[in-house]
Design an enzyme around this catalytic site. Structure first.
Site, PDB file in Angstrom:
ATOM      1  N   ASP A  66     -13.710   2.775 -51.475  1.00  0.00           N
ATOM      2  CA  ASP A  66     -12.368   2.439 -50.961  1.00  0.00           C
ATOM      3  C   ASP A  66     -11.294   3.364 -51.521  1.00  0.00           C
ATOM      4  O   ASP A  66     -10.266   2.924 -52.020  1.00  0.00           O
ATOM      5  CB  ASP A  66     -12.003   0.977 -51.284  1.00  0.00           C
TER       6      ASP A  66
ATOM      7  N   GLU B  97     -10.393  -2.964 -40.660  1.00  0.00           N
ATOM      8  CA  GLU B  97      -9.851  -3.136 -42.022  1.00  0.00           C
ATOM      9  C   GLU B  97      -9.407  -1.775 -42.560  1.00  0.00           C
ATOM     10  O   GLU B  97      -9.379  -0.799 -41.819  1.00  0.00           O
ATOM     11  CB  GLU B  97     -10.926  -3.739 -42.921  1.00  0.00           C
TER      12      GLU B  97
END
Ligand code: 6LW
Length: 503
Positions: free
Chosen positions: A22, A178
């Site tokens: 991430d 997302e």
């Protein structure tokens, strides 16, 4: 926006190997900074620095004190801190992240990204994960979250204004829209998202509009990055963030995995941070080739930092790369009690316990050798390759004996026992990646555990299949962490070696 990175000598991708998922990147003048998620580990959110996008050095952890990061004992492994967003705005650094096991969405600021970072600014009105920050020309701050929805916030107070509004959410029917990031580039606002889920169907898509709220027009070439359905050695590519290079060219950092072994393939290093060039065609980004050996960017590269094999524990504080599950109280972990040694005082009774006293570093190479000098005179402890509480292999020392223990889901086993001289002993773990697949069922690597004899020769006590310490088996979002632990009494460690082995 038109500049195509030249093709130079190959550099290795991932640019930040090991469990660094991430990634979120920002530029401040000639410096680049990058943050990653860190889940149940403390300290949390590692911060990296680079000046060439290729060579990265960890300069700290944004959440490095309990007032910033409370991870209760019942925090699940792969719970805790999900994806962050790191931005530089108005002369300050801003970090927003979700603690799914605590306060939800929280925001931190710093003038120096190496820290100290502020105490958390809570955002009770922001719901969802993967929060992003973007500022309009008039200073309005937009917070966009997975789903995808957006709300206006005051980043200094955490106040939200109005109700969240839904934005473009990717391809119709695609799961898990997302990792949103909103950018003002040229005459457009671009909304970059991940979709398909962080597994083999992961991908990056983008849309653009004339305002931060859209309406957004999807890129005709979506997904602009995916390796789904390919035999590319880098899989699960997604969760991207865009940045401009020193020469004005554009680049994307994103997460990917390197499955190894036969079928279905197992990744053991977690989701790693990769880099790819981006060009622009008709005001749409086109992601260049993603390769384990990619062409270097067309600007001078930094000299890579020399990373010492050994940590002698000679400093009064542990180096920034050392992490522990959930918390690390000073009374259980210190380098100040015995000068030049790491002293660990047991809390749990084994690595099955959520708050075991464990200090580890991410495994960053497919093959590597780790060694530790342990003095178990006052207790029991050793060295472990950990995925989570239910998946770990360790070599454990007590006075006069070492044992190899394995935990795989519901199974726990003493694999080997071996007498040793009373006193300090050198433990060794060697991880050897599978180089040639000769059997479809072959695992990704072998984990050899043992001790060194008086002459320093490796006495292997067990060689275990590494697939059981992979994310495909254990589940979740993390990767292997290798380190020292105490499971009874007090255990001292003189030094810890981590040595990559070229594959
Ligand atoms: C991250 C989200 C995700 O916040 O997993 O699967 C979460 N995708 O983008 C943890 O990495």
């Amino acid at each position: 926006m038109s500049s195509t990175p030249e093709r130079g000598n190959p550099i290795s991708n991932p640019v930040i190997p090991g469990f660094h998922p991430d990634p979120s990147i920002c530029r401040a003048g000639e410096d680049y900074y990058l943050a990653c998620s860190s889940f149940e580990y403390f300290p949390g959110v590692p911060i990296f620095h680079s000046r060439d996008l290729v060579h990265w050095t960890q300069i700290g952890n944004a959440l490095d004190r309990p007032s910033q990061l409370r991870l209760p004992p019942d925090t699940n492994s792969s719970g805790g801190l999900y994806a962050p967003t790191l931005r530089y705005h108005d002369g300050r650094f801003w970090l927003i992240v979700t603690n799914v096991s605590g306060d939800g969405n929280v925001l931190f600021t710093a003038t120096d990204p190496a820290g100290p970072w502020s105490d958390p600014i809570r955002l009770p009105g922001v719901h969802g994960i993967d929060p992003d920050l973007a500022w309009d020309d008039d200073g309005t701050c937009w917070c966009t979250v997975a789903g995808v929805s957006q709300v206006r916030i005051d980043p200094r107070t955490g106040e939200t204004f109005g109700e969240p509004r839904r934005l473009w959410s990717g391809a119709p029917g695609a799961k898990a829209p997302e990792a949103p990031h909103l950018y003002r580039i040229g005459g457009y606002w671009y909304l970059l998202i991940a979709e398909g889920g962080t597994e083999r169907c992961h991908g990056v898509s983008i849309a653009r509009g004339r305002t931060p709220a859209g309406p957004f027009e999807p890129c005709p070439a979506n997904p602009i990055l995916t390796h789904r359905g390919t035999d590319h050695p880098i899989q699960n590519t997604g969760h991207g963030d865009l940045v401009q290079g020193p020469d004005g060219s554009w680049w994307m950092v994103f997460l990917g995995v390197r499955p190894h072994g036969g079928t279905p393939g197992w990744h053991v290093l977690g989701r790693e941070t990769f880099l790819a060039p981006v060009t622009w065609v008709d005001d749409w980004p086109v992601v260049g080739e993603v390769s384990p050996a990619m062409a270097a960017p067309p600007w001078p590269l930094q000299e890579p930092a020399v990373v010492p094999v050994r940590d002698d524990f000679d400093l009064s504080e542990l180096a920034v790369g050392w992490i522990s599950p959930r918390s690390r109280p000073a009374q259980n972990c210190t380098t100040k009690e015995r000068a030049g040694w790491l002293t660990l005082r047991a809390r749990g009774e084994s690595l099955d316990d959520s708050e075991v006293t464990f200090v580890g570093r991410r495994q960053q190479h497919l093959s590597c050798r780790t060694r530790v000098l342990v003095d178990p005179a006052e207790g029991r402890g050793g060295m472990v390759v950990r995925l989570d509480e239910e998946h770990h292999y360790e070599i454990e020392a007590t006075p006069g004996q070492v044992q190899v223990l394995a935990r795989i889901g519901p199974l726990r086993s003493v694999v080997a026992s071996h007498p040793t001289a009373v006193g300090p002993v050198v433990l060794r773990i060697e991880v050897t990646a599978t180089r040639q697949v000769t059997d479809a069922r072959q695992g990704p690597d072998t984990v050899s555990l043992g001790v060194e004899d008086a002459k320093g020769a490796f006495v292997e006590l067990a060689a275990l299949d590494g697939r059981y310490l992979s994310t495909e088996v254990a589940g979740g979002f993390t990767g292997r962490v290798i380190g020292a632990y105490a499971s009874a009494g007090t255990v001292h460690f003189d030094w810890f070696d981590y040595e990559p082995i070229e594959d």
